[in-house]
Write an enzyme that holds these catalytic residues in place. Structure first.
Site, PDB file in Angstrom:
ATOM      1  N   GLU A  91      -4.608   7.978   7.844  1.00 30.95           N
ATOM      2  CA  GLU A  91      -5.277   6.885   7.316  1.00 30.95           C
ATOM      3  C   GLU A  91      -5.274   5.792   8.282  1.00 30.95           C
ATOM      4  O   GLU A  91      -6.569   4.844   8.334  1.00 30.95           O
ATOM      5  CB  GLU A  91      -4.469   6.602   6.162  1.00 30.95           C
ATOM      6  CG  GLU A  91      -5.673   4.947   5.447  1.00 30.95           C
ATOM      7  CD  GLU A  91      -4.787   5.052   3.792  1.00 30.95           C
ATOM      8  OE1 GLU A  91      -5.687   4.335   2.564  1.00 30.95           O
ATOM      9  OE2 GLU A  91      -3.685   5.924   3.163  1.00 30.95           O
ATOM     10  N   GLU A 150       2.025   1.857  -3.334  1.00 27.58           N
ATOM     11  CA  GLU A 150       1.166   2.147  -4.382  1.00 27.58           C
ATOM     12  C   GLU A 150       0.931   4.013  -4.029  1.00 27.58           C
ATOM     13  O   GLU A 150       0.562   4.564  -5.083  1.00 27.58           O
ATOM     14  CB  GLU A 150      -0.590   1.880  -3.685  1.00 27.58           C
ATOM     15  CG  GLU A 150      -1.551   2.117  -4.466  1.00 27.58           C
ATOM     16  CD  GLU A 150      -2.647   2.769  -3.109  1.00 27.58           C
ATOM     17  OE1 GLU A 150      -3.280   3.124  -3.174  1.00 27.58           O
ATOM     18  OE2 GLU A 150      -3.144   1.353  -3.068  1.00 27.58           O
ATOM     19  N   HIS A 151       0.584   4.863  -3.047  1.00 27.57           N
ATOM     20  CA  HIS A 151       1.037   6.309  -2.529  1.00 27.57           C
ATOM     21  C   HIS A 151       2.180   6.638  -3.583  1.00 27.57           C
ATOM     22  O   HIS A 151       2.056   7.651  -4.118  1.00 27.57           O
ATOM     23  CB  HIS A 151       0.640   5.856  -1.494  1.00 27.57           C
ATOM     24  CG  HIS A 151      -0.668   5.919  -0.553  1.00 27.57           C
ATOM     25  ND1 HIS A 151      -0.782   6.696   0.037  1.00 27.57           N
ATOM     26  CD2 HIS A 151      -1.043   5.036  -1.040  1.00 27.57           C
ATOM     27  CE1 HIS A 151      -2.154   6.804   0.537  1.00 27.57           C
ATOM     28  NE2 HIS A 151      -2.811   5.532   0.005  1.00 27.57           N
ATOM     29  N   HIS A 180       0.415  -0.961   0.401  1.00 25.10           N
ATOM     30  CA  HIS A 180       0.124   0.096   0.046  1.00 25.10           C
ATOM     31  C   HIS A 180       0.949   1.453  -0.072  1.00 25.10           C
ATOM     32  O   HIS A 180       0.924   1.871  -0.379  1.00 25.10           O
ATOM     33  CB  HIS A 180      -0.721  -0.148   1.076  1.00 25.10           C
ATOM     34  CG  HIS A 180      -2.014   1.310   1.079  1.00 25.10           C
ATOM     35  ND1 HIS A 180      -1.240   2.494   2.251  1.00 25.10           N
ATOM     36  CD2 HIS A 180      -2.968   1.444   1.423  1.00 25.10           C
ATOM     37  CE1 HIS A 180      -2.034   3.347   2.489  1.00 25.10           C
ATOM     38  NE2 HIS A 180      -3.000   2.944   1.420  1.00 25.10           N
TER      39      HIS A 180
END
Length: 424
Positions: A144, A71-72, A68
């Site tokens: 997040e 991905e960012h 993840h």
């Protein structure tokens, strides 16, 4: 286009063109005449549970949340600017998400298709990770994480997964933890990107009204610049099945209790065919869906509402089912669901008439989904080939006896756990 193969599905009026390009990239083109929008999605076979793996025989471990995190990071190209903004300038909307086993990058738009496709290919083909960008990203992702911890639905799903798969990467949130995020280094990111973001580990699908030759040639030209690493052999470590946690609960500031019943299949490695997946889906729909007596009885008594859901996950690395609901009677509903699962042979839900109703419902959902481009792209990439279009023929061939047999076999191989969230 000699390397671009075509398969026609005349029964649903669909065609798919596919090719393995010289770099190793798997390409799928699905023409949809008359659509204003074109949707493209790139998937990488690297997800949140891939924290332990072997590269060319050498074992590697990385912190939770790294898929993840990458991905960012890929959207921040440093001096080149934010890729999402560049997509916007081309008139395309872009985004990405990470699942347990894959990371997806996508865009949709009606103009500048070739330029947007080149942007998507550029997004996943190269990146330079810096200490400065990583520090900034850690702060963003920690926020997040905190948001997810305040979400009761997320906590419910995470809680039942922790019960089913304790001490494994499936028990950890896809975004990681505050502790694991702090452990991520530039080297971790560089290594994982070089290992997993190879063309042979990527799949690209384009769906909409476009010139097939033009798109194919454009993608082929761009991907020719990639240097494929044919020497990297990746072996992902299997999940070790520790004893499940039978029951757990927490309290949160919510107005109504939440219940999740988890069924973990105790044999982790199995490749389920499309037919087997549909059979199990139909079995649990007959047992707990809108056609079942139990569902109607619980609904009429106000014990459940429209939040009642059955989620079936059948990967070749793990298989589980989660039954989740909001209810003012969590303990009673837990007992009712367990009783239903235990007394399968006495149920009156398994009739040919009910099965045919469900099959027609599934067929209708499938046909409507063909015109929902994002859903179609995801479904086609989930099976890693073009076989999703075989769904109607497989669905209609399934018999009641096959459904009952598949469902009972799954239950016999599974273990049950429950997780509850009570109002604070």
């Amino acid at each position: 286009m000699s390397d671009l193969k075509k398969i026609t599905y005349s029964n649903i009026d669909e065609n798919i063109f596919f090719s393995k390009l010289s770099s190793g990239l798997h390409l799928y083109l699905v023409p949809k005449n008359g659509f204003q929008e074109v949707y493209a999605m790139m998937s990488c076979n690297f997800g949140s549970i891939d924290n332990h793996f072997t590269i060319n025989g050498k074992k590697k471990s990385v912190p939770f949340g790294i898929a993840h995190f990458i991905e960012h990071q890929l959207f921040d190209k440093g001096s080149q600017g934010d890729i999402a903004q560049q997509f916007s300038k081309l008139g395309s909307e872009s985004n990405a998400f990470t699942s347990f086993e894959k990371t997806y990058y996508y865009f949709s738009g009606s103009n500048n298709l070739l330029a947007s496709l080149e942007m998507l290919l550029t997004l996943v083909s190269n990146h330079e990770f810096t200490e400065e960008s990583i520090k900034k990203e850690k702060d963003i992702i920690k926020k997040e994480i905190n948001l997810y911890q305040d979400d009761p639905d997320n906590r419910l799903y995470e809680g039942v997964l922790k019960n089913m798969y304790p001490k494994t990467s499936l028990a950890e949130d896809i975004v990681g933890t505050n502790l694991s995020i702090e452990k991520i280094t530039v080297k971790h990111l560089q290594d994982c990107f070089s290992f997993f973001y190879q063309p042979s580990n990527l799949q690209l699908i384009v769906i909409g009204d476009f010139d097939i030759n033009e798109v194919y040639n454009s993608i082929s030209t761009v991907q020719n610049e990639w240097i494929a690493d044919k020497k990297t052999i990746i072996d992902k470590s299997p999940l070790f099945l520790h004893p499940i946690i039978k029951k757990r609960s927490i309290m949160m500031p919510i107005s109504i209790s939440k219940l999740a019943i988890g069924l973990r299949r105790n044999f982790s490695n199995k490749i389920f065919s499309m037919k087997e997946k549909i059979q199990i889906d139909l079995f649990f729909s007959l047992l707990f869906g809108w056609t079942s007596r139990d569902y109607q009885k619980w609904y009429d008594k106000g014990m459940i509402d429209d939040s009642f859901a059955v989620e079936i996950t059948l990967s070749n690395r793990y298989q589980f089912i989660v039954i989740s609901l909001d209810t003012n009677h969590p303990i009673a509903m837990s007992s009712h669901i367990k009783k239903t699962l235990k007394n399968i042979s006495t149920k009156h839900n398994f009739t040919s008439q009910q099965l045919e109703l469900l099959k027609k419902e599934r067929y209708g959902e499938f046909m409507r989904g063909l015109d929902t481009l994002d859903n179609l792209a995801h479904q086609l990439l989930e099976v890693d080939d073009h076989s999703y279009f075989d769904y109607p023929n497989v669905l209609m061939s399934i018999t009641l006896n096959e459904v009952i047999k598949a469902g009972k076999e799954f239950l016999n191989q599974s273990e049950l756990t429950e997780f509850m969230i009570f109002p604070k």
